[in-house]
Design a protein around this motif. Sequence first.
Motif, mmCIF file in Angstrom:
data_model
loop_
_atom_site.group_PDB
_atom_site.id
_atom_site.type_symbol
_atom_site.label_atom_id
_atom_site.label_comp_id
_atom_site.label_asym_id
_atom_site.label_seq_id
_atom_site.Cartn_x
_atom_site.Cartn_y
_atom_site.Cartn_z
ATOM 1 N N LEU A 148 38.821 -47.899 -12.991
ATOM 2 C CA LEU A 148 39.196 -46.725 -12.197
ATOM 3 C C LEU A 148 38.202 -45.585 -12.384
ATOM 4 N N MET A 149 37.674 -45.468 -13.599
ATOM 5 C CA MET A 149 36.788 -44.350 -13.918
ATOM 6 C C MET A 149 35.627 -44.888 -14.726
ATOM 7 N N VAL A 199 28.999 -37.817 6.126
ATOM 8 C CA VAL A 199 29.741 -38.786 5.303
ATOM 9 C C VAL A 199 31.087 -39.106 5.934
ATOM 10 N N LEU A 224 32.252 -42.742 7.268
ATOM 11 C CA LEU A 224 33.423 -43.408 6.688
ATOM 12 C C LEU A 224 34.295 -43.985 7.790
ATOM 13 N N VAL A 225 34.401 -43.267 8.917
ATOM 14 C CA VAL A 225 35.247 -43.748 10.012
ATOM 15 C C VAL A 225 34.496 -44.784 10.832
ATOM 16 N N GLU A 282 30.017 -46.143 0.628
ATOM 17 C CA GLU A 282 31.224 -45.770 -0.110
ATOM 18 C C GLU A 282 32.423 -46.538 0.403
ATOM 19 N N GLY A 320 34.899 -48.887 -1.641
ATOM 20 C CA GLY A 320 36.350 -48.723 -1.704
ATOM 21 C C GLY A 320 37.093 -50.002 -1.390
ATOM 22 N N PHE A 373 37.089 -52.216 -4.337
ATOM 23 C CA PHE A 373 37.522 -51.520 -5.561
ATOM 24 C C PHE A 373 36.371 -51.324 -6.534
ATOM 25 N N VAL A 422 34.500 -48.727 -7.868
ATOM 26 C CA VAL A 422 34.475 -47.268 -7.984
ATOM 27 C C VAL A 422 33.056 -46.775 -8.313
ATOM 28 N N ILE A 478 31.193 -46.160 -5.179
ATOM 29 C CA ILE A 478 31.608 -44.915 -4.517
ATOM 30 C C ILE A 478 30.950 -43.723 -5.196
ATOM 31 N N MET A 479 30.938 -43.756 -6.547
ATOM 32 C CA MET A 479 30.367 -42.625 -7.274
ATOM 33 C C MET A 479 28.869 -42.521 -7.043
ATOM 34 N N MET A 496 28.581 -40.673 -3.876
ATOM 35 C CA MET A 496 28.845 -39.237 -4.051
ATOM 36 C C MET A 496 27.635 -38.531 -4.661
ATOM 37 N N VAL A 511 28.742 -31.743 -4.659
ATOM 38 C CA VAL A 511 29.582 -32.946 -4.616
ATOM 39 C C VAL A 511 30.689 -32.668 -3.598
ATOM 40 N N SER A 558 33.174 -36.688 0.430
ATOM 41 C CA SER A 558 32.548 -37.887 -0.117
ATOM 42 C C SER A 558 33.447 -38.540 -1.162
ATOM 43 N N PRO A 572 37.073 -41.938 -0.342
ATOM 44 C CA PRO A 572 37.293 -43.355 -0.687
ATOM 45 C C PRO A 572 37.720 -43.538 -2.138
ATOM 46 N N LEU A 573 37.154 -42.718 -3.026
ATOM 47 C CA LEU A 573 37.511 -42.768 -4.448
ATOM 48 C C LEU A 573 39.003 -42.470 -4.616
ATOM 49 N N VAL A 612 41.222 -45.293 -3.664
ATOM 50 C CA VAL A 612 41.345 -46.287 -4.740
ATOM 51 C C VAL A 612 42.298 -45.773 -5.823
ATOM 52 N N TRP A 613 42.169 -44.489 -6.162
ATOM 53 C CA TRP A 613 42.984 -43.941 -7.247
ATOM 54 C C TRP A 613 44.453 -43.788 -6.859
ATOM 55 N N TYR A 657 41.713 -39.484 7.755
ATOM 56 C CA TYR A 657 41.028 -40.484 8.577
ATOM 57 C C TYR A 657 41.089 -41.869 7.952
ATOM 58 N N ILE A 658 41.017 -41.924 6.619
ATOM 59 C CA ILE A 658 41.037 -43.248 5.990
ATOM 60 C C ILE A 658 42.121 -43.295 4.921
#
Lengths: 258, 261
Positions: free
Chosen positions: A39-40, A196, A200-201, A211, A215, A218, A220, A223-224, A227, B110, B114, B117-118, B121-122, B204-205
């Motif tokens: 997760l992190m 971004v 995403l859409v 990203e 997602g 999974f 992460v 994704i980071m 970012m 940041v 952006s 999506p994170l 997941v969380w 949106y997502i």
Amino acid sequence: MTARAETGSLLGYRLAAILFILGGWVLLSWIFYSPRLELMPTPWRVAVRLVELGRTELLADTWASVQEALGGWVLGSLLGIGIGVLIGRVEPVRLLLRPVLDFLRFISPLAWVPLAILWFGIGYWSKASIIVLISLFTVVVNTAQGVSSIDAELVKAGKSLRLTFRQRMEVAVMSAMPDILVGLRYALGAAWGGVVIAELVAGDVGIGALESYGGQSFDVAQIMVGMLVLAALGYAANWCFVRAQRALFPWIVANRET
Amino acid sequence: MSRIARYLPSPGGAASALLGFIILLAVWWGTAAMFQTRPVILPSPPAVWRSLLEMAVSGSLGADITTSLVELFWGFLIGTVLGLMTGAAVARSRALAAFLDPIVDGFRFVLPFSMVPLLVVWFGVSITGKIFVVAYACYFVVAVNTAAAISGIDPLILKAARMIGCSGSHLLFRVVLPAALPGILTGLQVAVAYAWVSVIAAEYIGAQAGLGYMITNAQAGLETDKVIAGMVVIGVVGLVLSQAVALLRRATTPYQSSTGW
């Protein structure tokens, strides 16, 4: 306190801030550690993922995002300056267009994403058109504001010199330049958020798509990476803008702080 | 020309936006009627109106608006309270400002969008993730504006207040707050607009309800009339929100003048 000691302690605070962020990040990734689902991820996991992605799709995605952001920004800004000058100096245009823009500005450019996809399909323009709107709405307001507050003496001088329409517009643009530059810089900053979310859409290529795939699997760390790359792009664009402005218009005070 | 201008609403306000809406409606209607555009590209205004009514009557529109507003409310509240506290603390302590400045400068880039999506997941499709995005978006705007507003108070005013024996809560509520309030409220006005955009973008997502979800869902079903109806609703709600904060600003700081564009 001498200037030297001042810089020294500032550097100390800056170091403390960086250590605080990294330490907090590591701490969080230990707290939320789970063997099944990451997760992190720790900073070094993200760094490893950055290198992995750098060897595969990251460069192409970054390039796609940069093209969308800069292309949309340039087009939107040119339109914004043109329309803004007309609104500021030509009465009929102002009467007709300013209310329309007042209305359109309340619908955020980001709310146009689904419509842009319906109009342009999933591709370059469904994303770049969002950036065009972001830049246009910002730059047009700043330009009109700057142009309509031109020194009256300057306008009189232009009249007595019998300047042509084009020359008068040039005077208007140059004296509104400080305001225009503030708008341009703001739009450049906002462009990355637009890119971004549009990616995403309408995800096919770009950092947002990267990203989005992260997602879905999974991942992460991926994704980071997105970012961080986006943050770096935003920082670099801002840095370049401020430097370019200082080189091109050294007499303009606006945007001095980075 | 300038005689006509006198009867027109002042720029930047709701009345001007309404006039713009009417002009735009005329152009849109004319285009749709003249070129007989296909409904999937550009539906006619009556078609959009019908789908708007349909959604309103079935109650789905109300539910979507409520979901979005609930997300906005909690995100804005959390982000604003934390932002106000941070801004005030930074303005008071130079050491804290030197420590927090690089952090804020770093996180400024940041982008809240952006991290959507994170957060999916969380937090999954729940509204927690959306609240997080909105709070994050508001936090920096409010903190930076509050810090600037408080540290930008003319030191002469503070010196004068101290000299006549003003201190403690009296100094805070009668001198510092009135002097900093215009700047703080400007921050809030920017923050509420940013928060509303963030709500839509976050939906949106990975969402199951809300206006942002509604328009992307309609786009996936090629229902352009619904997309445009949703955009208009988003615009109207955004207008009402920013007018509400502008009203609050005029009511609490009548000594501060504001300008249009």
